[in-house]
Design a protein around this motif. Structure first.
Motif, PDB file in Angstrom:
ATOM      1  N   GLU A  58       1.074  -0.891  -0.163  1.00 54.00           N
ATOM      2  CA  GLU A  58       0.076  -0.150   0.589  1.00 54.00           C
ATOM      3  C   GLU A  58       0.656   1.246   0.071  1.00 54.00           C
ATOM      4  OE1 GLU A  58      -1.385   1.103   4.341  1.00 54.00           O
ATOM      5  OE2 GLU A  58      -2.216  -1.369   4.167  1.00 54.00           O
ATOM      6  N   ARG A  59       1.988   1.173  -0.627  1.00 50.15           N
ATOM      7  CA  ARG A  59       3.337   2.063  -0.194  1.00 50.15           C
ATOM      8  C   ARG A  59       2.606   2.656  -1.711  1.00 50.15           C
ATOM      9  NH1 ARG A  59       8.475  -0.788   1.123  1.00 50.15           N
ATOM     10  NH2 ARG A  59       7.156  -2.273  -0.344  1.00 50.15           N
ATOM     11  N   LEU A  60       2.499   4.108  -1.507  1.00 50.08           N
ATOM     12  CA  LEU A  60       2.417   5.061  -2.766  1.00 50.08           C
ATOM     13  C   LEU A  60       2.933   5.915  -3.221  1.00 50.08           C
ATOM     14  CD1 LEU A  60       0.298   5.125  -5.414  1.00 50.08           C
ATOM     15  CD2 LEU A  60      -1.157   7.207  -3.425  1.00 50.08           C
ATOM     16  N   ASP A  67      -2.419  14.809   1.134  1.00 44.58           N
ATOM     17  CA  ASP A  67      -3.109  15.189   2.652  1.00 44.58           C
ATOM     18  C   ASP A  67      -4.799  14.482   2.417  1.00 44.58           C
ATOM     19  OD1 ASP A  67      -2.283  17.437   3.029  1.00 44.58           O
ATOM     20  OD2 ASP A  67      -3.620  18.877   1.649  1.00 44.58           O
ATOM     21  N   ARG A  68      -5.102  14.150   1.103  1.00 39.19           N
ATOM     22  CA  ARG A  68      -6.440  12.597   1.139  1.00 39.19           C
ATOM     23  C   ARG A  68      -5.660  11.830   1.612  1.00 39.19           C
ATOM     24  NH1 ARG A  68     -11.508  13.704   0.903  1.00 39.19           N
ATOM     25  NH2 ARG A  68     -12.834  12.460   0.002  1.00 39.19           N
ATOM     26  N   LEU A  69      -4.051  11.746   1.019  1.00 38.05           N
ATOM     27  CA  LEU A  69      -3.643  10.077   1.272  1.00 38.05           C
ATOM     28  C   LEU A  69      -3.876   9.627   3.681  1.00 38.05           C
ATOM     29  CD1 LEU A  69      -2.437   7.811   0.231  1.00 38.05           C
ATOM     30  CD2 LEU A  69      -0.627   9.135   0.465  1.00 38.05           C
ATOM     31  N   GLN A  70      -2.860  10.770   3.907  1.00 34.51           N
ATOM     32  CA  GLN A  70      -3.027  11.166   5.247  1.00 34.51           C
ATOM     33  C   GLN A  70      -4.379  11.240   5.873  1.00 34.51           C
ATOM     34  OE1 GLN A  70      -0.106  10.891   6.140  1.00 34.51           O
ATOM     35  NE2 GLN A  70       0.766  11.141   3.574  1.00 34.51           N
ATOM     36  N   ALA A  71      -5.387  11.762   5.364  1.00 34.88           N
ATOM     37  CA  ALA A  71      -6.599  11.763   5.874  1.00 34.88           C
ATOM     38  C   ALA A  71      -7.406  10.390   5.971  1.00 34.88           C
ATOM     39  CB  ALA A  71      -7.902  12.963   5.423  1.00 34.88           C
ATOM     40  N   GLN A  91       0.052   5.801   3.287  1.00 37.02           N
ATOM     41  CA  GLN A  91       0.888   5.602   3.087  1.00 37.02           C
ATOM     42  C   GLN A  91       1.485   5.828   1.886  1.00 37.02           C
ATOM     43  OE1 GLN A  91       2.711   1.701   4.337  1.00 37.02           O
ATOM     44  NE2 GLN A  91       4.374   2.530   4.759  1.00 37.02           N
ATOM     45  N   LEU A  92       2.289   7.075   2.420  1.00 30.53           N
ATOM     46  CA  LEU A  92       2.941   7.684   1.313  1.00 30.53           C
ATOM     47  C   LEU A  92       5.023   6.768   1.028  1.00 30.53           C
ATOM     48  CD1 LEU A  92       3.226   9.716  -0.704  1.00 30.53           C
ATOM     49  CD2 LEU A  92       4.060  11.694   0.604  1.00 30.53           C
ATOM     50  N   ALA A  93       5.007   6.506  -0.049  1.00 28.95           N
ATOM     51  CA  ALA A  93       6.515   5.410  -0.006  1.00 28.95           C
ATOM     52  C   ALA A  93       7.362   6.422  -0.107  1.00 28.95           C
ATOM     53  CB  ALA A  93       6.173   5.720  -1.239  1.00 28.95           C
ATOM     54  N   GLU A  94       8.143   5.613   1.176  1.00 24.43           N
ATOM     55  CA  GLU A  94       9.361   7.033   0.919  1.00 24.43           C
ATOM     56  C   GLU A  94      10.953   6.278   0.370  1.00 24.43           C
ATOM     57  OE1 GLU A  94      13.000   7.591   4.510  1.00 24.43           O
ATOM     58  OE2 GLU A  94      10.701   6.924   5.205  1.00 24.43           O
ATOM     59  N   LEU A  95      11.317   6.581  -0.765  1.00 23.42           N
ATOM     60  CA  LEU A  95      11.716   6.897  -1.877  1.00 23.42           C
ATOM     61  C   LEU A  95      13.155   5.962  -1.741  1.00 23.42           C
ATOM     62  CD1 LEU A  95      11.004   9.372  -4.543  1.00 23.42           C
ATOM     63  CD2 LEU A  95       9.656   6.821  -3.948  1.00 23.42           C
TER      64      LEU A  95
END
Length: 911
Positions: A303-305, A320-324, A328-332
């Motif tokens: 689920e890392r985007l 913002d929408r992803l955090q709300a 999970q934001l991918a860490e490159l």
């Protein structure tokens, strides 16, 4: 309903349309025309009493008896008052499936004064004919070249099945999907659903290889909730299931009934759908976007985007929408950052989301996506494009499409704008790439997939071992409830409610009772210190009474009373306030407790309530003021295990408070989970329990303590999820060794032992059990074997303490899967190789036969390889009739348990 009979609806060899004509307003004519245009391959027949020779080139007949052959499927479009008689005539001619598109069957027959709907239902049951509808739009099955509906257009072939209760929402979905070039495996609405119901359809689609995902649009559950939940749970184990649940507009005749203590039925449906492992969408827009994602996304690896755009504004909206949504934001990785650096300006912040800058060319988009797709920390990519003169949309879409074909990652696209973005969206649609209007829509669609996988992981999580073994106290609890019911009361006195909690090992505050003010003063003087006094009356014997009465709980309580003067004065005020609201016969005295201040206590509100549709529910959340409790009241369908209880706790604000403030958070959470499991067990074992509220439960460094509790009773109801069948547990001894063991139903906690059991089987035993050689089962397979739905499947195991004294081991297992109509149960059995000759096979088979016989199953059957002589001999010894099946090269074993009593049962047994 057994799903094999639904093939007559979805894959009919021939169809007859009743009431078809070439009139412009002819419903039957429209259906017939759609069948012709969809290219249906089998014979088509039109039936109309007007004497037409043909309808749209299809030969017409004046009556059912005039047909050259009886159809697999009859489609009824005749007037409402003719439908019941037509169904009877279809039944006498051995037609077994009918779809009724006619509406208006809710009105009464003037001759019989019963509703036409009930007459149709009774006629169908008498002759064993299955009915889809009435008042449905029909069905579309592209794989069968069949558009048997009154939809205004046909659909494309795809991998998603759509099942709805609203015909108009269905036609809107068809129109939208065609515009997006999205197809379906099946498309239908159920209408009134008098026979073929939603659970039956779900079961059929769950086993259909052409269907990869299921979309449900529903406004209510028709029929037993257990059937609905059971079907959803089974389907969601193998396929993604999304549900759009809408409400019912109250019109004075149908007012929504709510569970006590629950402000809105949505909370209940959320809990039920979550328990079934499906994902709920809230709006029709989300349903459309979910269909977009389902149709075009590859299986998810995580689920890392990663997000990229030609500007930070849209990136910020997506982030913002992803955090709300708790995504999970991918860490490159550093390697990815170094590879991206030459493409981007020097002032780039070297972070995800990636800003390609306003001058991003199509080539830069393609290169960036290619680099991100190789990052091991990236599971999916969202490409956002805002129109500029330097970033042409169509050219960028071409570049994105090209790189998407070569990456294993899921790629979602968002083309912002309208006029200049339409062509880019169309290009992505044609290439099968998910595309959205806004970054927020894209994130929502992605999170539907994430939520599904999270639900599945939660469903398959192996529960920690937990044994509830306090049979004497549980019998005392039943006696307590029985005695109160026999006395004519529908509530428990405060002392009885505390006794009930004690019997389920829920610690309660030491409470003393007084009949009058003098008695309260006497008790307080003996207790010493600060005391609390509660006035008891008929109102506060019931849970949630303060919510209904619209006043605060403090009106019935006096807290922090130190001196005897304070005790007398405050108790007198309490008595006066209560006497203003209740007559003398409703006054029940006073309860006195020592105050439990200090120790940094957290107040929790939890208990059991009952929903009119789904039955008992366990609730949990922050306690204290009413508004706080209502805002944090989380629900779960019982029974609970450790994994489900933990999920319920984590869904509340309580969990965050504990993790941030407790010096022993793990122990506190475990104690709460154990208490919730006990509450779930109360709901299972005490079906007359209507509601139970503990408010507050104190959590502090000393542990848990229930300060106040109230309990109400009602008629016994069934749980939506079948509970663990404790009644099947039996203590046995092995035949040769005399080793003590337990024969019982399998539990989710048995997964580790089940894997160990499987690993001890010889290759030959595995081949005889599964008919082929296979490797070690995965966690998902083991979860499916051990976390079963006891309503439709039973697995009995023999378990015993290991000889070295280190835990328990599984010795053998027998499994029976019963069809939805309880006609046949199919069994399978395997015993550990080193335990052959201990009599386990006989014991397990006799137990599963008795179980199936007790639940009214007509036949138990199984298949084995011809080389498995031992199984054949065992079956013959137990009374089975064995016969060789040349078509599948197996030996079929059948044992009749009950004789069929109705014609439809006889028909099912012979098909």
């Amino acid at each position: 309903m057994s799903t094999k009979y639904l093939k007559r609806f979805f894959k009919p060899r021939s169809i007859a349309v009743f009431g078809a004509s070439e009139r412009v307003d002819s419903l039957g004519g429209l259906v017939l025309r759609n069948l012709l245009e969809s290219g249906f391959k089998g014979p088509l027949m039109a039936v109309n009493t007007k004497g037409y020779e043909q309808v749209y080139g299809v030969t017409a007949y004046s009556s059912l008896s005039a047909l050259p052959e009886m159809p697999d499927l009859a489609i009824i479009c005749t007037p409402p008052d003719t439908v019941a008689d037509l169904v009877r005539r279809l039944g006498t001619h051995m037609v077994r499936a009918a779809m009724i598109l006619t509406g208006g069957l809710s009105m009464n027959n003037p001759m019989t004064h019963s509703s036409l709907r009930e007459e149709v239902k009774e006629a169908a049951r008498s002759y064993g004919i299955r009915i889809l509808g009435p008042d449905c739009m029909g069905m579309l099955v592209p794989g069968s070249h069949m558009n048997a509906s009154f939809a205004h257009t046909n659909i494309r072939k795809g991998r998603v099945a759509y099942v709805g209760q609203s015909g108009l929402i269905g036609t809107a979905m068809i129109d939208w999907a065609n515009g997006q070039e999205i197809g379906f495996s099946h498309f239908l609405t159920l209408g009134d659903g008098i026979d073929v119901d939603l659970p039956s359809i779900i079961d059929y689609l769950a086993s259909d290889p052409a269907t990869h995902a299921i979309l449900l649009q529903m406004d209510r559950v028709i029929g037993p909730a257990r059937n609905f939940i059971s079907a959803l749970r089974a389907a969601s184990r193998n396929k993604l299931v999304l549900v759009l649940k809408s409400g019912i507009i109250a019109d004075g005749r149908m007012q929504p009934q709510l569970a006590e203590g629950i402000g809105h039925e949505d909370l209940v449906y959320d809990a039920a759908l979550r328990r079934a492992g499906v994902v709920r969408v809230d709006t029709s827009d989300q349903l459309f976007n979910a269909l977009e994602t389902l149709t075009r996304m590859k299986p998810m690896r995580g689920e890392r985007l990663a997000v990229l755009c030609n500007g930070m504004g849209p990136n910020a909206l997506a982030n913002d929408r992803l955090q709300a949504k708790q995504g999970q934001l991918a860490e490159l990785t550093e390697a990815t950052l170094e590879a991206l650096a030459p493409l981007l300006p020097k002032h780039w912040n070297r972070r995800n989301p990636v800003d390609l800058n306003v001058d991003a060319t199509p080539e830069r988009y393609a290169q960036a996506i290619s680099i991100l797709s190789k990052d091991p920390n990236v599971d999916a990519i969202l490409s956002i494009h805002a129109p500029t003169c330097m970033a042409p949309g169509v050219d960028t879409a071409e570049a994105v499409v090209k790189v998407a074909r070569s990456t294993p990652r899921n790629l979602l696209s968002c083309w912002m704008g309208r006029e200049s973005a339409i062509a880019a969206r169309n290009r992505c649609n044609s290439a099968g790439i998910s595309t959205f209007l806004t970054p927020e829509e894209a994130i929502d669609a992605f999170m539907h997939m994430v939520d599904y996988h999270r639900n599945q992981n939660a469903m398959r999580q192996t529960p920690a071992p937990y044994q509830i073994s306090n049979a004497p106290n549980r019998e005392k609890a039943r006696d307590l409830i029985r005695g109160v019911r026999d006395s004519g009361r529908d509530y428990l006195l405060h002392t009885e409610a505390c006794d009930l909690l004690d019997l389920y090992e829920i610690p309660t505050s030491n409470t003393h009772y007084a009949e009058d003010i003098d008695g309260v003063v006497s008790i307080a003087s003996q207790l010493g210190g600060s005391v609390a006094v509660k006035a008891l009356h008929l109102g506060n014997m019931y849970p949630f009474y303060y919510e209904k009465a619209g006043h605060l709980r403090k009106f019935d309580m006096a807290l922090d009373l130190f001196s005897m003067q304070e005790v007398r004065h405050s108790t007198t005020k309490l008595a006066y306030r209560v006497s203003e609201r209740y007559p003398p016969e409703a006054l029940l005295g006073f309860a006195v407790q020592q105050m439990k201040r200090g120790f940094q206590s957290l107040q929790i509100n939890l208990g059991i309530t009952r929903d009119p549709v789904f039955g008992p529910l366990v609730f949990f959340g922050v306690g204290g003021y009413v508004v706080d409790a209502l805002a944090d009241r989380n629900l779960m369908l019982p029974p609970l295990n450790s994994a489900l209880a933990l999920k319920l706790v984590k869904g509340s604000r309580v969990y965050r408070i504990i993790t941030e403030n407790s010096y022993r958070p793990e122990q506190d959470v475990k104690n709460l989970c154990d208490l919730l499991i006990n509450l779930g067990q109360m709901a299972v074992e005490l079906p007359e329990l209507k509601a139970l509220e503990i408010n507050p439960l104190l959590l502090n460094k000393r542990g848990l303590l229930a300060v106040d509790v109230s309990v109400s009773l009602g008629e016994a109801v069934e749980l939506s999820v079948s509970p663990y069948p404790e009644r099947l547990t039996e203590y046995i001894r092995l035949k040769k060794s005399g080793r003590p063991a337990v024969l019982r139903a399998i539990r989710g906690e048995d997964e580790p032992a089940h894997l160990e059991f499987y690993n001890q089987l010889s290759p030959e035993s595995i081949r005889l059990r599964y008919f082929y050689s296979r490797g070690i089962p995965t966690h998902q397979e083991l979860a499916n074997w051990t976390q079963i739905d006891y309503d439709r499947e039973m697995a009995l195991i023999v378990t015993a303490p290991k000889l070295n004294g280190q835990g328990y081991e599984t010795l053998g297992v027998v499994r029976a899967v019963t069809d939805a109509d309880n006609i046949r149960a199919e069994f399978s059995i395997v015993i550990r190789d080193d335990l052959q000759g201990e009599g386990l096979g006989v014991m397990l088979m006799e137990k599963i036969i008795a179980y199936c016989r007790d639940r009214g199953t007509l036949m138990i059957c199984g298949s084995t390889l011809p080389s498995n002589k031992g199984m054949q001999a065992l079956a013959k010894r137990l009374g089975f009739i064995n016969s060789y099946n040349a078509e599948e090269d197996v030996v079929d074993m059948r044992l009749m348990l009950h004789e069929p009593t109705e014609d439809w049962q006889i028909l099912r047994l012979h098909h």
